[in-house]
Design a protein around this motif. Structure first.
Motif, PDB file in Angstrom:
ATOM      1  N   TRP A 237      37.268  35.678  36.185  1.00 13.81           N
ATOM      2  CA  TRP A 237      37.975  36.454  36.922  1.00 13.81           C
ATOM      3  C   TRP A 237      37.609  37.544  37.527  1.00 13.81           C
ATOM      4  O   TRP A 237      36.439  37.916  37.435  1.00 13.81           O
ATOM      5  CB  TRP A 237      39.291  36.935  36.069  1.00 13.81           C
ATOM      6  N   THR A 238      38.290  38.022  38.645  1.00 10.71           N
ATOM      7  CA  THR A 238      37.880  39.259  39.331  1.00 10.71           C
ATOM      8  C   THR A 238      38.893  40.604  39.070  1.00 10.71           C
ATOM      9  O   THR A 238      39.984  40.484  38.895  1.00 10.71           O
ATOM     10  CB  THR A 238      37.865  38.826  40.939  1.00 10.71           C
ATOM     11  N   SER A 239      38.241  41.702  39.527  1.00  7.61           N
ATOM     12  CA  SER A 239      39.101  42.992  38.830  1.00  7.61           C
ATOM     13  C   SER A 239      38.356  43.986  39.942  1.00  7.61           C
ATOM     14  O   SER A 239      37.244  44.005  40.427  1.00  7.61           O
ATOM     15  CB  SER A 239      38.975  43.148  37.637  1.00  7.61           C
ATOM     16  N   ARG A 256      34.131  44.196  44.276  1.00  8.70           N
ATOM     17  CA  ARG A 256      35.025  43.742  43.252  1.00  8.70           C
ATOM     18  C   ARG A 256      34.120  43.084  42.067  1.00  8.70           C
ATOM     19  O   ARG A 256      32.830  43.108  42.269  1.00  8.70           O
ATOM     20  CB  ARG A 256      36.130  42.764  43.595  1.00  8.70           C
ATOM     21  N   ALA A 267      45.408  37.845  35.200  1.00 11.53           N
ATOM     22  CA  ALA A 267      44.074  37.842  35.787  1.00 11.53           C
ATOM     23  C   ALA A 267      44.055  37.137  37.054  1.00 11.53           C
ATOM     24  O   ALA A 267      44.425  35.948  36.954  1.00 11.53           O
ATOM     25  CB  ALA A 267      42.768  38.103  35.067  1.00 11.53           C
ATOM     26  N   GLU A 268      43.143  37.481  38.269  1.00 10.90           N
ATOM     27  CA  GLU A 268      42.872  36.649  39.325  1.00 10.90           C
ATOM     28  C   GLU A 268      41.784  35.623  39.068  1.00 10.90           C
ATOM     29  O   GLU A 268      40.613  36.290  39.066  1.00 10.90           O
ATOM     30  CB  GLU A 268      42.686  37.621  40.434  1.00 10.90           C
TER      31      GLU A 268
END
Length: 292
Positions: A237-239, A256, A267-268
């Motif tokens: 995932w990305t954050s 990111r 989460a993405e």
């Protein structure tokens, strides 16, 4: 032709080898077919030991092995395999005083190419195949590291082998040299079997139809690169900030963070790569054992 219907080039079952009290390989089983198969694993995983066994340079303590339809445990079987095998070890053992042509010619003699004219034509062919026809008269000691690797690959190609065993062939090469090697290896994988040991997951993605992951002397995975990537599905995932407790977390080019592990709710998620799947496969047990 599907893999299931194809004839295996190498079939290993229960290979085990110990160095004193240390287990280098434990109950290793896998099958190779035509095309390029990547052998992935961390340092000390047993990759070089396994490649030496397949190349008939080292006998296992236990288990069975069929290479090109022959049993390398017998003298006749070993000879039959070696006549159809090309092997590039980590250290090819160059004689620095040899020219590129002389070294490949020497290896070709060992491969029983006894007719001088035909052998020299073959040496010229394989040097051209790796892009070294213009360097054939230069001595090994005067060549760059990338050129030396290509000389070693040319030697492995002498005699047009049905099976190529390549142990970390791109180690120490710059990006341009690595790309050149990829082109050569991809072409070589058409119509023959190539077993390629590497630390580079990008090489697996670029070259390999199948991949075997070796860790701690055991096979952790055997399948396609897509299947390996799928091990991390739903786990990448990305954050906007580094995530504590992630198996891996790094800042990408867009600013990111890309995270691998157990994502928080909402989460993405990102599409996993071969590298993500490999990280999940080899690092998760260590985290579980240490409680991290």
């Amino acid at each position: 032709m599907t893999v299931a219907a194809a004839t295996s080039v190498v079939h290993a079952s229960g290979l085990t080898l110990r160095y004193g009290r240390t287990a280098a390989l434990t109950d290793v089983s896998f099958t190779l077919y035509d095309g390029v198969t990547g052998l992935l694993g961390p340092n000390g995983a047993g990759k070089t030991t396994l490649l030496r066994i397949v190349a008939t340079a080292l006998p296992p303590d236990q288990g069975t092995l069929s290479v090109l339809g022959n049993d390398p445990r017998t003298p006749a079987g070993r000879l039959a395999v070696r006549r159809r095998l090309g092997y590039l070890p980590q250290d090819p053992g160059f004689h620095p005083g040899f020219t590129a042509f002389e070294f490949v010619d020497y290896v070709a003699i060992l491969k029983e190419l006894t007719d001088r004219r035909a052998r020299h034509q073959e040496v010229s062919r394989v040097l051209d195949a790796v892009g070294l026809s213009g360097q054939r008269g230069r001595r090994i000691r005067a060549l760059s590291g990338g050129m030396r690797q290509r000389v070693a690959l040319a030697a492995a190609l002498a005699g047009d082998p049905d099976l190529l065993v390549l142990d970390e062939p791109t180690v120490g090469l710059d990006p341009e040299q690595r790309l050149r090697f990829r082109e050569v290896i991809a072409e070589l994988g058409e119509g023959r079997s190539v077993l390629l040991s590497t630390h580079q997951t990008e090489e697996v993605m670029a070259l390999c139809q199948r991949v075997v992951v070796l860790d701690g002397g055991t096979v952790r995975f055997e399948g396609t690169p897509a299947d390996l990537a799928a091990h991390a599905r739903g786990r990448v995932w990305t954050s906007g900030a580094r995530v504590a407790g992630a198996l891996a977390s790094w800042r990408a080019g867009d600013g990111r963070y890309r995270n691998v592990g157990d994502p928080p709710a909402g989460a993405e998620l990102l599409e996993p790569t071969v590298e993500d799947g490999y990280l999940m496969l080899v690092d998760t047990p260590a985290r579980e054992e240490t409680g991290r």
